[in-house]
Design an enzyme around this catalytic site. Structure first.
Site, PDB file in Angstrom:
ATOM      1  N   LYS A  14       1.073  -1.109   0.110  1.00 14.30           N
ATOM      2  CA  LYS A  14      -0.327  -0.138   0.552  1.00 14.30           C
ATOM      3  C   LYS A  14       0.610   1.838   0.401  1.00 14.30           C
ATOM      4  O   LYS A  14       0.571   2.052  -0.338  1.00 14.30           O
ATOM      5  CB  LYS A  14      -1.175  -0.062   1.418  1.00 14.30           C
ATOM      6  CG  LYS A  14      -1.893  -0.978   1.139  1.00 14.30           C
ATOM      7  CD  LYS A  14      -2.561  -0.752   2.304  1.00 14.30           C
ATOM      8  CE  LYS A  14      -2.394  -0.917   3.486  1.00 14.30           C
ATOM      9  NZ  LYS A  14      -1.419  -2.153   4.175  1.00 14.30           N
ATOM     10  N   ARG A  89      -9.286   1.514   8.401  1.00 13.57           N
ATOM     11  CA  ARG A  89      -9.374  -0.220   9.068  1.00 13.57           C
ATOM     12  C   ARG A  89     -10.119  -0.743   9.970  1.00 13.57           C
ATOM     13  O   ARG A  89     -10.105  -2.682   9.937  1.00 13.57           O
ATOM     14  CB  ARG A  89      -7.896  -0.052   9.824  1.00 13.57           C
ATOM     15  CG  ARG A  89      -6.667  -0.978   9.562  1.00 13.57           C
ATOM     16  CD  ARG A  89      -5.437  -0.902  10.250  1.00 13.57           C
ATOM     17  NE  ARG A  89      -4.516   0.124   9.434  1.00 13.57           N
ATOM     18  CZ  ARG A  89      -3.268  -0.599   9.152  1.00 13.57           C
ATOM     19  NH1 ARG A  89      -2.862  -1.631   9.353  1.00 13.57           N
ATOM     20  NH2 ARG A  89      -3.241   0.301   8.071  1.00 13.57           N
ATOM     21  N   ARG A 124      11.818  -5.790   4.325  1.00 10.85           N
ATOM     22  CA  ARG A 124      11.741  -4.257   4.291  1.00 10.85           C
ATOM     23  C   ARG A 124      11.559  -3.297   5.109  1.00 10.85           C
ATOM     24  O   ARG A 124      13.248  -3.468   5.759  1.00 10.85           O
ATOM     25  CB  ARG A 124      10.007  -4.273   4.620  1.00 10.85           C
ATOM     26  CG  ARG A 124      10.144  -2.663   4.895  1.00 10.85           C
ATOM     27  CD  ARG A 124       8.374  -1.644   5.001  1.00 10.85           C
ATOM     28  NE  ARG A 124       7.640  -2.213   6.069  1.00 10.85           N
ATOM     29  CZ  ARG A 124       6.142  -2.369   6.114  1.00 10.85           C
ATOM     30  NH1 ARG A 124       6.013  -1.356   5.772  1.00 10.85           N
ATOM     31  NH2 ARG A 124       5.347  -3.076   7.117  1.00 10.85           N
ATOM     32  N   ARG A 157      11.547  -1.995  10.529  1.00  9.99           N
ATOM     33  CA  ARG A 157      10.576  -1.609  11.743  1.00  9.99           C
ATOM     34  C   ARG A 157      10.401  -2.557  12.851  1.00  9.99           C
ATOM     35  O   ARG A 157      10.625  -3.724  12.749  1.00  9.99           O
ATOM     36  CB  ARG A 157       9.430  -1.229  10.434  1.00  9.99           C
ATOM     37  CG  ARG A 157       8.524   0.400  10.776  1.00  9.99           C
ATOM     38  CD  ARG A 157       7.394   0.058   9.791  1.00  9.99           C
ATOM     39  NE  ARG A 157       6.140  -0.333  10.098  1.00  9.99           N
ATOM     40  CZ  ARG A 157       4.931   0.011   9.455  1.00  9.99           C
ATOM     41  NH1 ARG A 157       5.388   0.500   8.550  1.00  9.99           N
ATOM     42  NH2 ARG A 157       3.678  -0.964   9.936  1.00  9.99           N
ATOM     43  N   ARG A 168      -0.361  -9.024  13.119  1.00 12.66           N
ATOM     44  CA  ARG A 168      -0.958  -7.772  12.626  1.00 12.66           C
ATOM     45  C   ARG A 168      -1.879  -8.641  11.007  1.00 12.66           C
ATOM     46  O   ARG A 168      -2.916  -7.993  11.036  1.00 12.66           O
ATOM     47  CB  ARG A 168       0.029  -6.570  11.456  1.00 12.66           C
ATOM     48  CG  ARG A 168       1.054  -6.238  12.865  1.00 12.66           C
ATOM     49  CD  ARG A 168       2.007  -5.811  12.426  1.00 12.66           C
ATOM     50  NE  ARG A 168       1.596  -4.746  10.731  1.00 12.66           N
ATOM     51  CZ  ARG A 168       2.864  -4.646  10.116  1.00 12.66           C
ATOM     52  NH1 ARG A 168       4.247  -4.783  10.409  1.00 12.66           N
ATOM     53  NH2 ARG A 168       2.723  -4.084   9.192  1.00 12.66           N
TER      54      ARG A 168
END
Ligand code: AP5
Length: 214
Positions: A14, A89, A124, A157, A168
């Site tokens: 996203k 969300r 990431r 992160r 998540r």
């Protein structure tokens, strides 16, 4: 005027696609994830309140998100539309947004299987100040470990640890996935355009699939 919502599981791409779409249409990205991480980094009252929630992979309350969005929409850069990255969300957040008189034009769902996501997250790297995302293999920075535009160091992160990613994903399936039907119903009523994109392809190919629909 384009007011676009990007839906999809954590790690679907996203943020990556949001940056490309915002560049294309010259609209701002409204990312509640980036806003919350900024609050944590600044040590503000809000940051202290949400820090543990972010690290655990749970969602912060709809009330907090609602007031962040309301405040953000008062900024003049939203005048020609906005891209909502990772918000709403929950159905509660979608209902709050519906009351804010935002004329949503498109809802894009980026679909990626859970196993691909778990693999992606470990690679990431993020530029904390801008929220720009990279991947060490699939979307590497020009120079290893640093942001393309500023030269600042990239970080990993805290919530990208495998066990938090699984949490998540669970939260996504339970609380966010129901938004698909919520927006399909609005699309069927002719209020906006909803479409699903296969997010397992390359960054460029996903962007191409999105662009032709917008
Ligand atoms: P947030 O920051 O919004 O995280 P998220 O939705 O879980 O999504 P991510 O940022 O992890 O992934 P992404 O889909 O943007 O993918 P990306 O482009 O980075 O939220 C974090 C936390 O804040 C939440 O857990 C929650 O606690 C809280 N929060 C935020 N908003 C909230 C809200 N509205 N309500 C309540 N709580 C909220 O890509 C991932 C990786 O894959 C990158 O390395 C990228 O380079 C790579 N990649 C991207 N596209 C591709 C591709 N096509 N192929 C290969 N690799 C790719």
């Amino acid at each position: 005027m384009k007011n676009i919502i990007l839906l999809g599981p954590p790690g679907a791409g996203k943020g990556t696609q949001a940056d490309l779409i915002c560049d294309l249409f010259k609209i701002p990205k409204i990312s509640t994830g980036d806003m919350l991480r900024e609050a944590v980094a600044s040590g503000s009252e809000l940051g202290l309140e949400v820090s543990n929630i972010l690290d655990s992979g749970r969602l912060v309350s709809d009330d907090i998100i609602g007031s962040l969005i309301k405040d953000r929409l008062t900024k003049p850069d939203c005048i020609n539309g906005s891209l909502f990255d990772g918000v709403p969300r929950t159905i509660g957040q979608a209902e709050q947004l519906a009351k804010m008189n935002i004329d949503f034009t498109h809802v894009i769902e980026i679909h990626v299987e859970d196993q691909i996501i778990v693999d992606r997250m470990s690679g990431r790297r993020v530029h904390p100040k801008s929220g720009r995302n990279y991947h060490i293999d699939f979307n590497p920075p020009d120079k290893e470990g640093v942001d393309n535009e500023t030269g600042d160091p990239l970080i990993q992160r805290e919530d990208d640890k495998p066990e938090t990613v699984l949490k998540r994903l669970h939260v996504y399936h339970e609380q966010t996935k129901p938004l698909t039907d919520f927006y399909i119903n609005l699309s069927n009523a002719g209020n906006l355009k909803f479409f699903t994109i296969d997010g397992s392809k390359s960054v460029e190919s996903v962007f191409q699939q999105i662009s032709i629909q917008l």
